[in-house]
Design a protein around this motif. Structure first.
Motif, mmCIF file in Angstrom:
data_model
loop_
_atom_site.group_PDB
_atom_site.id
_atom_site.type_symbol
_atom_site.label_atom_id
_atom_site.label_comp_id
_atom_site.label_asym_id
_atom_site.label_seq_id
_atom_site.Cartn_x
_atom_site.Cartn_y
_atom_site.Cartn_z
ATOM 1 N N ARG A 150 4.665 2.973 18.116
ATOM 2 C CA ARG A 150 4.986 1.603 18.548
ATOM 3 C C ARG A 150 3.752 0.717 18.509
ATOM 4 N NH1 ARG A 150 7.949 4.123 22.743
ATOM 5 N NH2 ARG A 150 6.260 3.583 24.186
ATOM 6 N N SER A 151 2.632 1.251 18.946
ATOM 7 C CA SER A 151 1.391 0.478 18.931
ATOM 8 C C SER A 151 0.947 0.200 17.502
ATOM 9 C CB SER A 151 0.292 1.241 19.681
ATOM 10 O OG SER A 151 0.672 1.524 21.008
ATOM 11 N N TYR A 152 1.106 1.177 16.636
ATOM 12 C CA TYR A 152 0.686 1.009 15.237
ATOM 13 C C TYR A 152 1.556 -0.015 14.509
ATOM 14 C CZ TYR A 152 -1.130 2.501 10.690
ATOM 15 O OH TYR A 152 -1.737 2.543 9.453
ATOM 16 N N ASP A 153 2.825 -0.120 14.925
ATOM 17 C CA ASP A 153 3.736 -1.076 14.293
ATOM 18 C C ASP A 153 3.502 -2.511 14.744
ATOM 19 O OD1 ASP A 153 4.929 0.967 12.913
ATOM 20 O OD2 ASP A 153 6.577 1.232 14.327
ATOM 21 N N ILE A 154 2.749 -2.709 15.816
ATOM 22 C CA ILE A 154 2.513 -4.067 16.319
ATOM 23 C C ILE A 154 1.719 -4.882 15.317
ATOM 24 C CG2 ILE A 154 1.314 -5.401 18.108
ATOM 25 C CD1 ILE A 154 2.106 -3.255 20.104
ATOM 26 N N GLY A 155 0.739 -4.254 14.684
ATOM 27 C CA GLY A 155 -0.090 -4.945 13.713
ATOM 28 C C GLY A 155 -1.351 -5.500 14.340
ATOM 29 N N GLY A 156 -2.242 -5.999 13.496
ATOM 30 C CA GLY A 156 -3.477 -6.615 13.975
ATOM 31 C C GLY A 156 -4.414 -5.618 14.602
ATOM 32 N N SER A 190 -3.042 -2.243 16.055
ATOM 33 C CA SER A 190 -2.847 -1.169 15.075
ATOM 34 C C SER A 190 -4.159 -0.480 14.726
ATOM 35 C CB SER A 190 -2.208 -1.742 13.808
ATOM 36 O OG SER A 190 -0.925 -2.245 14.075
ATOM 37 N N VAL A 191 -5.222 -1.265 14.627
ATOM 38 C CA VAL A 191 -6.532 -0.683 14.329
ATOM 39 C C VAL A 191 -6.947 0.285 15.431
ATOM 40 C CG1 VAL A 191 -8.969 -1.210 13.988
ATOM 41 C CG2 VAL A 191 -7.224 -2.673 12.958
ATOM 42 N N MET A 192 -6.705 -0.108 16.693
ATOM 43 C CA MET A 192 -7.096 0.748 17.807
ATOM 44 C C MET A 192 -6.229 1.993 17.910
ATOM 45 S SD MET A 192 -7.823 -2.137 20.712
ATOM 46 C CE MET A 192 -9.217 -3.259 20.575
ATOM 47 N N ALA A 193 -4.965 1.894 17.504
ATOM 48 C CA ALA A 193 -4.073 3.058 17.567
ATOM 49 C C ALA A 193 -4.294 4.013 16.404
ATOM 50 C CB ALA A 193 -2.620 2.588 17.575
ATOM 51 N N ASN A 240 5.946 5.763 6.979
ATOM 52 C CA ASN A 240 5.452 4.432 6.640
ATOM 53 C C ASN A 240 3.980 4.236 7.000
ATOM 54 O OD1 ASN A 240 8.045 3.698 5.791
ATOM 55 N ND2 ASN A 240 8.635 3.126 7.864
ATOM 56 N N PHE A 241 3.252 5.328 7.128
ATOM 57 C CA PHE A 241 1.870 5.215 7.585
ATOM 58 C C PHE A 241 1.021 4.402 6.608
ATOM 59 C CE2 PHE A 241 -2.496 6.873 7.480
ATOM 60 C CZ PHE A 241 -2.881 6.603 8.774
ATOM 61 N N TYR A 242 1.103 4.713 5.320
ATOM 62 C CA TYR A 242 0.245 4.039 4.351
ATOM 63 C C TYR A 242 0.669 2.586 4.122
ATOM 64 C CZ TYR A 242 -2.218 8.333 3.244
ATOM 65 O OH TYR A 242 -3.004 9.455 3.321
ATOM 66 N N GLU A 243 1.956 2.309 4.262
ATOM 67 C CA GLU A 243 2.386 0.912 4.154
ATOM 68 C C GLU A 243 1.801 0.074 5.286
ATOM 69 O OE1 GLU A 243 4.149 3.483 3.661
ATOM 70 O OE2 GLU A 243 5.209 3.279 1.763
ATOM 71 N N LYS A 244 1.801 0.633 6.508
ATOM 72 C CA LYS A 244 1.209 -0.084 7.647
ATOM 73 C C LYS A 244 -0.308 -0.205 7.486
ATOM 74 C CE LYS A 244 5.074 -0.489 9.964
ATOM 75 N NZ LYS A 244 5.673 -1.814 10.248
ATOM 76 N N LEU A 245 -0.928 0.850 6.966
ATOM 77 C CA LEU A 245 -2.365 0.809 6.755
ATOM 78 C C LEU A 245 -2.728 -0.228 5.694
ATOM 79 C CD1 LEU A 245 -5.098 2.125 7.491
ATOM 80 C CD2 LEU A 245 -4.686 3.777 5.659
ATOM 81 N N TYR A 246 -1.907 -0.325 4.665
ATOM 82 C CA TYR A 246 -2.126 -1.316 3.602
ATOM 83 C C TYR A 246 -2.019 -2.737 4.157
ATOM 84 C CZ TYR A 246 -1.494 -3.613 -0.955
ATOM 85 O OH TYR A 246 -1.623 -4.412 -2.058
ATOM 86 N N ALA A 247 -1.093 -2.937 5.100
ATOM 87 C CA ALA A 247 -0.917 -4.266 5.693
ATOM 88 C C ALA A 247 -2.090 -4.682 6.572
ATOM 89 C CB ALA A 247 0.381 -4.303 6.500
ATOM 90 N N LEU A 248 -2.872 -3.723 7.023
ATOM 91 C CA LEU A 248 -4.021 -4.043 7.882
ATOM 92 C C LEU A 248 -5.209 -4.583 7.087
ATOM 93 C CD1 LEU A 248 -4.051 -1.002 10.351
ATOM 94 C CD2 LEU A 248 -3.246 -3.319 10.787
ATOM 95 N N LEU A 249 -5.176 -4.488 5.782
ATOM 96 C CA LEU A 249 -6.297 -4.951 4.962
ATOM 97 C C LEU A 249 -6.215 -6.465 4.794
ATOM 98 C CD1 LEU A 249 -6.444 -2.165 2.233
ATOM 99 C CD2 LEU A 249 -7.891 -2.425 4.251
ATOM 100 N N VAL A 250 -6.765 -7.170 5.735
ATOM 101 C CA VAL A 250 -6.817 -8.637 5.735
ATOM 102 C C VAL A 250 -8.267 -9.049 5.994
ATOM 103 C CG1 VAL A 250 -4.421 -8.969 6.436
ATOM 104 C CG2 VAL A 250 -6.179 -8.645 8.178
ATOM 105 N N PRO A 251 -8.649 -10.270 5.642
ATOM 106 C CA PRO A 251 -10.055 -10.679 5.849
ATOM 107 C C PRO A 251 -10.538 -10.572 7.285
ATOM 108 C CG PRO A 251 -8.940 -12.197 4.377
ATOM 109 C CD PRO A 251 -7.890 -11.275 4.889
ATOM 110 N N SER A 252 -9.647 -10.803 8.258
ATOM 111 C CA SER A 252 -10.089 -10.786 9.659
ATOM 112 C C SER A 252 -10.538 -9.406 10.116
ATOM 113 C CB SER A 252 -8.959 -11.286 10.558
ATOM 114 O OG SER A 252 -7.807 -10.473 10.424
#
Length: 601
Positions: A336-342, A345-348, A365-377
């Motif tokens: 649930r924490s990993y699905d929150i994003g931002g 997700s990094v902390m989880a 869906n682990f790699y899809e969520k990990l791929y979504a975390l790759l943002v400039p911020s």
């Protein structure tokens, strides 16, 4: 009735310290002065003077310690009828003493959790409460008193930092205290969880209420529970621990030890050490681990405040997971924490990665969520160093499909254009490692952007054998000079990374930060020959920033070329016959004076 209460209150206020001491001495000397007992209890109050509280406490503590073993338990009072009471006056007296003892303990707890009480007095009251917990009934841990005490601490509207610190430093090294702390915390967390649900359902009905359902007090209670849980030292027997300390005289009762009783020890004051021949260390460790797990799972079901939520996620993989009886039970909370994003997700990610690699958790869906975390911020986040290390570890498996490795490589390549120099440095290292681990995507480095459609289709088809969707590798619709990669696509299988190239990396060849272009040159090597190349360590540079880069460059020692000839003039005199390039000394002095005036002003 009001006049009687006023008279009693007046009498209480007229006592001085000497008279209070006399009442205590009388109570300890003879049963005929037993009526002094309820009067002394009234002085145990947050509104009383600390001297009066201390004097009453010393007398009452000395009195109850001598009669505590003769007091009936709370359960025995239920089975007593009026006929028995009329036949046995001594039983009536003991029941009355039991009621007064409960009142005394309640008064002590009220003083301990009061924000008005002095810190020194709180220390004394805490020791008195824990002494009654230690003596208990038949020398066993008096869990009912301890649970009432922790309940009052958590539900108090005050912070109680000093009281909690004293409790932790003095008593949390004892095994039985830890054991019953876990049990109490589990009950408190369940209670807070139910109150939080009621508060959400009946918010309008309790808007003016001052009880625990108010969000501020509820959050304070949750913070206290977390502090208590996080301060309990883990009971680890890996180091061959054969002894442990008990606070009570007999430690844990036989009901908590699977029916195996404990041998009585000498009833001397102070904590006792129980040897492994009395109780197996593995038995007590197994019991505590089970209670530890239940307490943490109950706590994690609460609606945690955002700041506490982040703190829990950061420390979960080190402070909680290694000591759980079954760490896989955290999968719901972490997913649930990993699905929150931002940043959540990094902390989880750390804890979730441990469950996947060490405890067999499957997360499709682990790699899809990990791929979504790759943002400039993410390159400016506080915990970016740990994230980059885990990202490198997650992409290390040789079984990773080619389309997935290409998607991560291309996404990182695109981010290198907009991130700080420290981020570009990390990105090139990650790309280097990905290309070395997955030779099937090395064509991204050398692919020509001006190739014909026919060549593109044929060349890409050779590298799409392991792709999830081979149709995505079809380059028949591609156009020369156009990057087919879709950076906005969240699904790496549909990002068209296999139809692209790492042209962004080529733009970093002349980056102003020398470490970036130095690593870019490493990509020109044949990374498919694993014997001649090595992976680069991400850990050493994952936490770099503008400050660390600047300090590193400033601390470097640059070699200066030796000066062979002393230059005295810009042009030789032979080039300009008749001209003298020499500054008059007076003019030099005048200019120096002017320069000094300008600098001083």
């Amino acid at each position: 009735m009001a006049s009687v209460l006023a008279k009693k209150q007046k009498k209480k206020s007229n006592y001085n310290l000497k008279e209070l001491k006399t009442l205590g001495n009388q109570l300890l000397s003879s049963r005929t002065h037993i009526n002094n007992l309820p009067l002394l209890i009234t002085f145990i109050s947050p509104s009383s003077s600390p001297q009066f509280v201390l004097e009453s406490l010393l007398s009452l503590q000395s009195f109850f310690i001598t009669v505590l073993s003769d007091l009936p338990s709370s359960n025995s009072q239920i089975n007593i009828d009026e006929n028995e009471l009329s036949k046995d006056p001594e039983l009536v007296y003991k029941l009355w003493l039991k009621a007064k003892f409960d009142d005394f303990v309640k008064s002590l707890i009220d003083v301990a959790v009061s924000s008005q009480a002095d810190e020194t007095l709180n220390e004394i009251v805490l020791d008195a409460i824990m002494d009654f917990v230690k003596l208990g009934k038949d020398g066993r841990f008096q869990s009912s008193i301890y649970q009432r005490f922790l309940h009052a601490i958590v539900y108090s509207p005050s912070g109680l930092d000093s009281l909690l610190n004293s409790l932790v430093s003095k008593f949390f090294m004892y095994i039985d205290v830890r054991y019953f702390t876990y049990i109490t915390v589990e009950k408190l967390a369940r209670s807070l969880d139910s109150r939080g649900i009621e508060d959400k359902n009946n918010k309008s009905a309790h808007e003016d209420s001052e009880d625990l359902s108010r969000p501020s007090n509820l959050e304070l209670a949750i913070h206290k529970i977390h502090y208590i849980l996080s301060q309990i030292p883990p009971f680890d027997i890996k180091g061959g621990q054969s002894e442990y300390e008990m606070w009570s005289q007999l430690g844990l009762s036989s009901k908590e030890i699977d029916g195996k009783g404990l041998k009585e020890v000498n009833q001397k004051k102070g904590p006792k050490k129980c040897n492994s021949d009395v109780l197996s260390t593995s038995q007590i460790a197994k019991k505590i681990k089970l209670k530890f797990t239940k307490a943490w799972l109950s706590f994690l079901r609460l609606h945690l405040p955002l700041d506490l939520y982040k703190e829990v996620l950061v420390n979960l993989h080190q402070a909680v997971i290694p000591y759980l009886s079954n760490p896989i039970m955290l999968c719901d909370f972490l997913t649930r924490s990993y699905d929150i994003g931002g940043v959540i997700s990094v902390m989880a990610l750390s804890s979730l990665y441990i469950l996947m690699t060490q405890h067999g958790l499957e997360y499709p869906n682990f790699y899809e969520k990990l791929y979504a975390l790759l943002v400039p911020s993410i390159f400016m986040a506080k915990h970016r160093a740990k994230f980059f290390e885990l990202l490198d570890s997650c992409l290390k498996s040789p079984l990773l499909p080619a389309y997935l490795a290409a998607a991560f490589t291309k996404k990182l390549s695109r981010l290198s254009l907009v991130v700080p120099p420290s981020g570009a440095w990390v990105i090139i290292v990650l790309i280097h490692n990905l290309l070395r681990r997955h030779p099937s995507i090395n064509f991204l480095v050398h692919k020509q952007t001006d190739e014909t459609d026919e060549d593109s289709s044929r060349g890409d088809g050779e590298h799409c054998e392991n792709a999830k969707e081979p149709d995505t590798c079809d380059m028949s619709n591609g156009k020369p000079g156009i990057d087919m990669f879709n950076v906005e696509e969240t699904d790496p299988a549909k990002s068209n990374a296999m139809r692209s190239s790492l042209w962004e990396v080529d733009t970093l060849r002349h980056h102003y930060f020398p470490n970036v272009n130095r690593v870019v040159l490493e990509l020109e090597k044949d990374l498919t020959v694993r014997a001649k190349t090595t992976e680069m360590a991400v850990k050493d540079i994952s936490g770099a920033s503008y400050a660390t880069i600047f300090n590193r460059e400033m601390s470097r020692n640059f070699k200066r070329p030796p000066v062979t000839n002393q230059i005295t003039a810009l042009f030789p005199d032979s080039d300009f016959p008749g001209w003298v390039f020499k500054l008059d000394e007076s003019e030099n002095d005048e200019k120096s004076t002017k320069r000094q005036r300008i600098e001083s002003s």
